[in-house]
Design a protein around this motif. Structure first.
Motif, PDB file in Angstrom:
ATOM      1  N   ARG A 187      27.759  68.895  30.386  1.00 19.68           N
ATOM      2  CA  ARG A 187      28.157  68.323  30.820  1.00 19.68           C
ATOM      3  C   ARG A 187      27.831  66.671  31.535  1.00 19.68           C
ATOM      4  N   ILE A 188      28.057  66.331  32.224  1.00 15.78           N
ATOM      5  CA  ILE A 188      27.846  65.185  32.783  1.00 15.78           C
ATOM      6  C   ILE A 188      27.470  64.445  33.790  1.00 15.78           C
ATOM      7  N   VAL A 189      26.519  63.847  34.411  1.00 13.95           N
ATOM      8  CA  VAL A 189      25.911  63.586  35.410  1.00 13.95           C
ATOM      9  C   VAL A 189      25.925  62.113  35.646  1.00 13.95           C
ATOM     10  N   PHE A 190      26.144  61.642  36.610  1.00 16.29           N
ATOM     11  CA  PHE A 190      26.738  60.622  37.306  1.00 16.29           C
ATOM     12  C   PHE A 190      25.834  60.271  38.348  1.00 16.29           C
ATOM     13  N   THR A 191      25.713  59.047  39.012  1.00 16.94           N
ATOM     14  CA  THR A 191      25.244  58.051  40.319  1.00 16.94           C
ATOM     15  C   THR A 191      25.874  56.982  40.134  1.00 16.94           C
ATOM     16  N   VAL A 192      26.749  56.962  41.840  1.00 14.52           N
ATOM     17  CA  VAL A 192      27.240  55.773  41.773  1.00 14.52           C
ATOM     18  C   VAL A 192      26.890  54.976  42.360  1.00 14.52           C
ATOM     19  N   ILE A 193      26.187  53.806  41.642  1.00 13.28           N
ATOM     20  CA  ILE A 193      25.602  52.464  42.430  1.00 13.28           C
ATOM     21  C   ILE A 193      26.011  51.252  42.143  1.00 13.28           C
ATOM     22  N   ASP A 194      25.308  50.070  42.618  1.00 14.06           N
ATOM     23  CA  ASP A 194      25.820  48.859  43.198  1.00 14.06           C
ATOM     24  C   ASP A 194      27.243  49.029  44.088  1.00 14.06           C
ATOM     25  N   ASP A 195      26.140  49.300  45.303  1.00 15.42           N
ATOM     26  CA  ASP A 195      27.551  49.670  46.526  1.00 15.42           C
ATOM     27  C   ASP A 195      28.853  50.174  46.211  1.00 15.42           C
ATOM     28  N   GLY A 196      28.837  51.342  45.141  1.00 12.51           N
ATOM     29  CA  GLY A 196      30.032  52.047  44.996  1.00 12.51           C
ATOM     30  C   GLY A 196      30.654  51.305  43.982  1.00 12.51           C
ATOM     31  N   ARG A 197      30.132  50.137  43.089  1.00 12.73           N
ATOM     32  CA  ARG A 197      31.330  49.214  42.007  1.00 12.73           C
ATOM     33  C   ARG A 197      30.707  49.736  41.196  1.00 12.73           C
ATOM     34  N   ALA A 198      29.867  50.477  40.965  1.00 11.20           N
ATOM     35  CA  ALA A 198      29.588  50.790  39.438  1.00 11.20           C
ATOM     36  C   ALA A 198      29.103  53.185  39.616  1.00 11.20           C
ATOM     37  N   CYS A 233      35.217  58.878  34.030  1.00 11.14           N
ATOM     38  CA  CYS A 233      36.272  57.895  33.797  1.00 11.14           C
ATOM     39  C   CYS A 233      37.415  57.868  34.757  1.00 11.14           C
ATOM     40  N   ALA A 234      37.740  59.081  34.601  1.00  9.53           N
ATOM     41  CA  ALA A 234      38.794  59.669  35.754  1.00  9.53           C
ATOM     42  C   ALA A 234      38.002  60.036  36.955  1.00  9.53           C
ATOM     43  N   PHE A 235      37.474  60.207  37.440  1.00  8.91           N
ATOM     44  CA  PHE A 235      36.644  60.399  38.287  1.00  8.91           C
ATOM     45  C   PHE A 235      36.410  59.118  38.993  1.00  8.91           C
ATOM     46  N   ALA A 236      35.967  57.374  38.273  1.00  8.75           N
ATOM     47  CA  ALA A 236      35.761  56.369  38.560  1.00  8.75           C
ATOM     48  C   ALA A 236      36.913  56.086  38.880  1.00  8.75           C
ATOM     49  N   ARG A 237      38.092  55.602  37.974  1.00 11.16           N
ATOM     50  CA  ARG A 237      39.409  55.029  38.474  1.00 11.16           C
ATOM     51  C   ARG A 237      40.290  55.545  39.294  1.00 11.16           C
ATOM     52  N   HIS A 238      39.505  57.140  40.082  1.00 18.14           N
ATOM     53  CA  HIS A 238      40.300  57.888  40.780  1.00 18.14           C
ATOM     54  C   HIS A 238      39.595  57.135  42.414  1.00 18.14           C
ATOM     55  N   ALA A 239      38.174  56.205  42.472  1.00 17.46           N
ATOM     56  CA  ALA A 239      37.918  55.901  43.137  1.00 17.46           C
ATOM     57  C   ALA A 239      37.391  54.714  43.693  1.00 17.46           C
ATOM     58  N   GLY A 240      38.384  53.959  42.736  1.00 15.35           N
ATOM     59  CA  GLY A 240      38.511  52.585  42.648  1.00 15.35           C
ATOM     60  C   GLY A 240      37.284  51.782  42.162  1.00 15.35           C
ATOM     61  N   ILE A 241      37.103  52.660  41.580  1.00 15.18           N
ATOM     62  CA  ILE A 241      35.002  52.630  40.838  1.00 15.18           C
ATOM     63  C   ILE A 241      34.630  50.897  39.521  1.00 15.18           C
ATOM     64  N   GLY A 242      35.052  50.077  39.783  1.00 16.11           N
ATOM     65  CA  GLY A 242      35.635  48.972  38.740  1.00 16.11           C
ATOM     66  C   GLY A 242      34.166  49.101  36.827  1.00 16.11           C
ATOM     67  N   ARG A 243      33.120  50.141  37.655  1.00 16.70           N
ATOM     68  CA  ARG A 243      32.747  50.008  36.045  1.00 16.70           C
ATOM     69  C   ARG A 243      32.149  51.076  36.135  1.00 16.70           C
ATOM     70  N   VAL A 244      32.476  51.811  34.506  1.00 16.37           N
ATOM     71  CA  VAL A 244      31.285  52.226  33.956  1.00 16.37           C
ATOM     72  C   VAL A 244      30.106  51.857  33.422  1.00 16.37           C
ATOM     73  N   TRP A 304      21.839  49.601  29.385  1.00 16.28           N
ATOM     74  CA  TRP A 304      22.983  50.231  29.865  1.00 16.28           C
ATOM     75  C   TRP A 304      24.152  49.753  28.617  1.00 16.28           C
ATOM     76  N   PHE A 305      25.321  50.579  28.385  1.00 13.04           N
ATOM     77  CA  PHE A 305      25.757  49.915  27.817  1.00 13.04           C
ATOM     78  C   PHE A 305      27.155  50.229  28.789  1.00 13.04           C
ATOM     79  N   ALA A 306      27.989  48.853  28.668  1.00 10.75           N
ATOM     80  CA  ALA A 306      29.842  49.151  29.938  1.00 10.75           C
ATOM     81  C   ALA A 306      30.882  49.511  28.751  1.00 10.75           C
ATOM     82  N   LEU A 307      31.206  50.634  29.488  1.00 11.34           N
ATOM     83  CA  LEU A 307      32.362  51.309  28.236  1.00 11.34           C
ATOM     84  C   LEU A 307      33.951  51.454  29.314  1.00 11.34           C
ATOM     85  N   PRO A 308      34.775  51.390  28.316  1.00 11.24           N
ATOM     86  CA  PRO A 308      36.477  51.068  29.207  1.00 11.24           C
ATOM     87  C   PRO A 308      35.811  52.214  30.035  1.00 11.24           C
TER      88      PRO A 308
END
Length: 345
Positions: A171-182, A221-232, A271-275
């Motif tokens: 499992r990978i667990v995440f939270t969308v933060i920074d007003d939806g930008r990360a 990362c696919a979730f982020a791209r699909h949602a238009g989230i710019g940073r992981v 944090w680590f900024a990931l591609p």
């Protein structure tokens, strides 16, 4: 036994009458607290004492939860939602107000971006299977979306890889933060138990050599791209909320994996900024004798990402009416109801 009345008196000194009622209402239906009266009283007192450290922000948060019908339903399933920000959450260096901002950002994002039936299936019903992923030997795994686990501190949304029998493998667990930008990854966990290494080894073999951890990160990362989230972002070892509490037993080395995935440390090392798109070899770079396995690995990864993004782009079934898992040999996608995509970024 007078602890809670004393807290109520303090609330009335600090807050208008209406917010006081909201705070007292947050003491009700707390299935996450012990049933014994004295133990419940202690939990209530601790909750109120912590919340009084940020009275106005906590009041606004309670109003947010109460004003949204779906958030009220979430709260009924997970009462801990009302005080997640009062405990360690995602980043050990965050203050209470940072945690609260992260929670608000995540649920505002989820309410705005997730199809309503999918939101309900995850956060009201407790999770939803999205589809089946076919393995090398013809067996299948279930790809699911799950909410935060009981008293979870590592994030608000989990992508899980499960056996059909129900055992969670990864499992990978995440939270969308920074007003939806990360998108902030707080957990990447494999199987437990004495046979964990053998399970991982066999799973990697059945996935044509694709490491499960890499697949899970690809899905986030696919979730982020699909949602238009710019940073992981990936949480560093030093900032993980469980690293100090379980100093002797915390074995995950997030730093090493994020670095291997071309992550770059930032924010003072928390944090680590990931591609968004992990660098991958092209087929031409793979020795000819391994290209068939390479193509199968990539096909499996693409199939998993498609299962996820298709679910995000259309309404998911209610848990009670969700289709049964298909037998072996079935298409990897589950038969969602044919509708126009409810989320088009």
């Amino acid at each position: 036994m007078g602890m809670v009345p004393d807290m109520a008196a303090r609330l009335r000194r600090h807050l208008p009458v209406a917010p006081v009622h909201g705070w007292l209402a947050s003491l009700r239906q707390r299935q996450d607290w012990p049933q014994a009266p004295r133990a419940r009283l202690r939990e209530a007192a601790k909750y109120l004492a912590r919340a009084l450290c940020l009275p106005l922000l906590h009041t606004r948060y309670l109003r947010f939860v109460q004003s949204e019908p779906r958030m009220r339903a979430c709260r009924r399933r997970d009462p801990r939602l009302l005080e997640r920000h009062l405990h360690r959450f995602v980043n050990d260096g965050w203050r209470r107000r940072d945690r609260l901002r992260a929670l608000l950002a995540h649920y505002r994002f989820a309410l705005a971006k997730l199809p309503a039936p999918l939101f309900d299936a995850i956060y009201v019903e407790g999770g939803v299977p999205l589809g089946l992923l076919a393995l090398k030997d013809g067996s299948e795994l279930v790809l699911s979306l799950r909410p935060s686990i009981d008293k979870g501190c590592e994030g608000e949304l989990g992508i899980q890889l499960e056996e059909i029998g129900g055992r969670t493998l990864y499992r990978i667990v995440f939270t969308v933060i920074d007003d939806g930008r990360a998108l902030a990854v707080g957990c990447l966990q494999g199987p437990g138990g004495d046979d964990a290494r053998e399970v991982v080894r066999e799973l990697t073999r059945q996935m044509h050599g694709l490491r499960p951890k890499q697949l899970m990160l690809s899905l986030a990362c696919a979730f982020a791209r699909h949602a238009g989230i710019g940073r992981v972002l990936g949480i560093a070892n030093r900032a993980h909320p469980l690293s100090r509490r379980r100093a002797g037993s915390f074995q995950a080395d997030y730093d090493a994996f994020w670095t291997e995935q071309h992550g770059v440390a930032e924010a003072g090392g928390d944090w680590f900024a990931l591609p968004l798109d992990a660098p991958r070899k092209s087929e031409a770079e793979v020795p000819s004798q391994h290209r068939a396995a390479f193509r199968r690995r990539e096909a499996l990864r693409v199939a998993a990402e498609r299962i996820l993004t298709d679910a995000l782009g259309r309404a998911a079934p209610h848990a009670d009416s969700a289709p049964q898992l298909a037998p072996r040999g079935a298409a990897p996608l589950m038969p969602f109801l044919p509708q126009e995509p409810a989320w088009i970024p």
